[in-house]
Every structure is written in structure tokens, then in C-alpha cells.
Design a protein around this motif. Structure first.
Motif, PDB file in Angstrom:
ATOM      1  N   THR A  24       1.352 -29.390 -27.474  1.00  0.00           N
ATOM      2  CA  THR A  24       0.602 -30.186 -26.489  1.00  0.00           C
ATOM      3  C   THR A  24       0.893 -29.738 -25.060  1.00  0.00           C
ATOM      4  O   THR A  24       0.460 -30.398 -24.111  1.00  0.00           O
ATOM      5  CB  THR A  24       0.961 -31.680 -26.625  1.00  0.00           C
ATOM      6  OG1 THR A  24       2.356 -31.848 -26.329  1.00  0.00           O
ATOM      7  CG2 THR A  24       0.672 -32.188 -28.031  1.00  0.00           C
ATOM      8  N   SER A  25       1.632 -28.632 -24.899  1.00  0.00           N
ATOM      9  CA  SER A  25       2.051 -28.243 -23.543  1.00  0.00           C
ATOM     10  C   SER A  25       0.910 -27.638 -22.736  1.00  0.00           C
ATOM     11  O   SER A  25      -0.023 -27.044 -23.277  1.00  0.00           O
ATOM     12  CB  SER A  25       3.217 -27.257 -23.609  1.00  0.00           C
ATOM     13  OG  SER A  25       2.791 -26.029 -24.152  1.00  0.00           O
ATOM     14  N   ALA A  43      -7.121 -34.221 -21.121  1.00  0.00           N
ATOM     15  CA  ALA A  43      -6.466 -35.475 -21.497  1.00  0.00           C
ATOM     16  C   ALA A  43      -5.049 -35.187 -21.986  1.00  0.00           C
ATOM     17  O   ALA A  43      -4.744 -34.085 -22.451  1.00  0.00           O
ATOM     18  CB  ALA A  43      -7.279 -36.177 -22.574  1.00  0.00           C
ATOM     19  N   LYS A  48      -3.358 -28.408 -27.402  1.00  0.00           N
ATOM     20  CA  LYS A  48      -4.155 -27.670 -26.441  1.00  0.00           C
ATOM     21  C   LYS A  48      -4.899 -26.487 -27.056  1.00  0.00           C
ATOM     22  O   LYS A  48      -5.741 -25.866 -26.403  1.00  0.00           O
ATOM     23  CB  LYS A  48      -3.284 -27.222 -25.255  1.00  0.00           C
ATOM     24  CG  LYS A  48      -2.613 -28.379 -24.503  1.00  0.00           C
ATOM     25  CD  LYS A  48      -3.601 -29.393 -24.034  1.00  0.00           C
ATOM     26  CE  LYS A  48      -3.077 -30.642 -23.340  1.00  0.00           C
ATOM     27  NZ  LYS A  48      -1.707 -30.963 -23.239  1.00  0.00           N
ATOM     28  N   SER A  75      -3.888 -36.068 -18.040  1.00  0.00           N
ATOM     29  CA  SER A  75      -2.651 -35.299 -18.112  1.00  0.00           C
ATOM     30  C   SER A  75      -1.583 -35.944 -17.249  1.00  0.00           C
ATOM     31  O   SER A  75      -1.858 -36.411 -16.136  1.00  0.00           O
ATOM     32  CB  SER A  75      -2.918 -33.881 -17.607  1.00  0.00           C
ATOM     33  OG  SER A  75      -1.693 -33.251 -17.318  1.00  0.00           O
ATOM     34  N   ALA A  76      -0.350 -35.918 -17.745  1.00  0.00           N
ATOM     35  CA  ALA A  76       0.774 -36.462 -16.979  1.00  0.00           C
ATOM     36  C   ALA A  76       0.948 -35.718 -15.663  1.00  0.00           C
ATOM     37  O   ALA A  76       1.579 -36.226 -14.735  1.00  0.00           O
ATOM     38  CB  ALA A  76       2.052 -36.354 -17.815  1.00  0.00           C
ATOM     39  N   GLU A  77       0.378 -34.505 -15.573  1.00  0.00           N
ATOM     40  CA  GLU A  77       0.557 -33.681 -14.378  1.00  0.00           C
ATOM     41  C   GLU A  77      -0.708 -33.603 -13.523  1.00  0.00           C
ATOM     42  O   GLU A  77      -0.808 -32.752 -12.617  1.00  0.00           O
ATOM     43  CB  GLU A  77       1.073 -32.307 -14.816  1.00  0.00           C
ATOM     44  CG  GLU A  77       2.528 -32.419 -15.252  1.00  0.00           C
ATOM     45  CD  GLU A  77       2.967 -31.490 -16.370  1.00  0.00           C
ATOM     46  OE1 GLU A  77       2.173 -30.654 -16.824  1.00  0.00           O
ATOM     47  OE2 GLU A  77       4.118 -31.635 -16.814  1.00  0.00           O
ATOM     48  N   HIS A  97       3.026 -23.195 -19.960  1.00  0.00           N
ATOM     49  CA  HIS A  97       4.459 -23.147 -20.250  1.00  0.00           C
ATOM     50  C   HIS A  97       4.826 -21.731 -20.700  1.00  0.00           C
ATOM     51  O   HIS A  97       5.339 -21.532 -21.794  1.00  0.00           O
ATOM     52  CB  HIS A  97       4.806 -24.169 -21.332  1.00  0.00           C
ATOM     53  CG  HIS A  97       4.827 -25.585 -20.835  1.00  0.00           C
ATOM     54  ND1 HIS A  97       5.543 -26.584 -21.453  1.00  0.00           N
ATOM     55  CD2 HIS A  97       4.234 -26.173 -19.779  1.00  0.00           C
ATOM     56  CE1 HIS A  97       5.388 -27.718 -20.802  1.00  0.00           C
ATOM     57  NE2 HIS A  97       4.577 -27.511 -19.779  1.00  0.00           N
TER      58      HIS A  97
END
Ligand SMILES: CSC[C@@H](O)[C@@H](O)C(=O)COP(=O)(O)O
Ligand SMILES: [Zn+2]
Length: 205
Positions: A24-25, A43, A48, A75-77, A97
Motif C-alpha cells: 500500500t506504499s 485513496a 497501489k 492519502s495520509a500524505e 518508497h
């Protein structure tokens, strides 16, 4: 919005296949509008490599959800994507990542120096006689603080030099951006190559 989702899903699958969006990165965004700032962002928490055009949400300049998306969180980011788009004027931001970026951030926490490599031309810089520094910031979970840290290290374009469209987050990954999603990908691909070369040839042993 469907077109943006489709484009983000295609790019996401490509990055996952490169090994830079494992599980999920990672996350991707494109700017939908600037006044006020609105981005389509992937989302949160999804595989991904398997996104669909529906796996995208709209966020504002703080990375907060705009409107109601059923069962999907940004996304958290997203907040850092929005800050990068606001500060740099980029229309697309990608976050990967990639291991080479994490290793480079570990070895050179004050910034990764690159020079005398043909691939630098793909980042808008000279292949000879110019030292390009990819900035590094510490990792964190507060996107406002991450955005502030980014602004401190970001070097905007000058009359002489182009910007460096890449940022490393120590112990985490990298961001790259561009005028289009394709250009953001090119910047990410080239930066990953440059970082891998530098880690493999210059890392302290
Ligand atoms: C292994 S995923 C780690 C996450 O915390 C984050 O860094 C990331 O890149 C993906 O977050 P997401 O919220 O799915 O966009
Ligand atoms: Zn991440």
C-alpha cells in the motif's frame, strides 16, 4: 475526475511494477484547480498495484477531503502533496518508497550531491560542471510540519538554475513533481537512477 483517477491508477501500477510502490506504499496526485487549490489524490491504504479510476478523492490545500466520497479516505500524505503543488506550481506530485532514496537519505542526511552525470539533464540541470543537491528532510506524521520542512529546503528556480524537482524523506521515501503527471514520473525515474548510482558508487563502506 474519472480521467484523473484513470491516469493515477495507470501510473500507480507502473510504479508498483518498478518496486517503488510495494503493497500500500506510495501515493500520487494531480492538480484539478488552483483557485482554490484542489487535487485529485489516491485513496489511502489500498494496494497501489491494483488501483482503479474510482480509487481517488478530491482534497483541498490542507489535504482535507472535499465533498463526500463513500468509504474512501485521502492519502495520509495528501497534505504534503498539496503543499508541494502550492509552493512549486507543479501540476502533479508522486511519492514513492524507492529503496535508493532511503539509503541516500541515510548516508547523506544533509542532502545528496550529484554531479557530472548525463541523467541530470532529465532533471533540468547540466551534465557537466554543476552540483545538484537533492534535499533531505526528516520523516514525520504531521503533514503541516513536513510541508514546513520542505519549504525550508526547497530551492526555487532562479534566473540561472532550474529547481530540483525531488525531495527525500529520510527513512521513508521520495517525492518528485512536474508540470504533468508524465513529467513527474520522468523526474522520479531519473532521480531514482541517479540516487541508485550514487549509493552504489559513493556510499561510505
Ligand atoms: C506502507 S504504507 C506507509 C504509509 O504510511 C505511507 O507512507 C504511504 O506511502 C501510503 O499511504 P497512503 O495513506 O496509502 O497514501
Ligand atoms: Zn509514504
Amino acid at each position: 475526475m474519472f480521467a484523473a483517477g484513470e491516469a493515477l491508477a495507470v501510473e500507480s501500477a507502473r510504479f508498483a511494477a518498478m518496486g517503488w510502490m510495494r503493497g500500500t506504499s506510495g501515493n500520487l496526485s494531480v492538480v484539478l484547480g488552483r483557485d482554490p487549490l484542489r487535487l485529485a489524490v489516491t485513496a489511502s491504504g489500498l494496494d497501489k498495484g491494483e488501483l482503479t479510476a474510482a480509487d481517488v478523492v478530491v482534497v483541498d490545500a490542507d489535504g482535507e477531503l472535499v465533498g463526500k466520497e463513500q468509504g474512501k479516505r485521502p492519502s495520509a500524505e495528501a497534505g504534503l502533496h498539496a503543499r508541494i503543488a502550492a509552493v512549486t506550481g507543479a501540476n502533479a506530485v508522486v511519492h514513492l518508497h524507492a529503496l535508493s532514496a532511503v539509503l541516500a537519505g541515510l548516508y547523506w542526511p544533509d542532502g545528496v550531491e550529484l554531479h557530472d552525470l548525463e541523467m541530470l539533464k532529465g532533471l533540468g540541470h547540466d551534465a557537466h560542471g554543476e552540483t545538484v543537491v537533492i534535499p533531505v528532510i526528516q520523516n514525520g506524521q504531521d503533514m503541516r510540519e513536513q510541508g514546513d520542512a520542505f519549504e525550508e529546503v526547497y530551492l526555487p528556480p532562479t534566473l540561472r538554475d532550474n529547481e530540483v524537482p525531488v525531495l527525500i524523506i529520510a527513512s521513508h521515501g521520495m517525492y518528485a513533481w512536474g508540470e504533468t503527471l508524465t513529467q513527474a514520473r520522468w523526474h522520479a525515474e531519473l532521480a531514482e537512477w541517479l540516487l541508485r548510482f550514487t549509493v552504489e558508487t559513493s556510499a561510505p563502506r
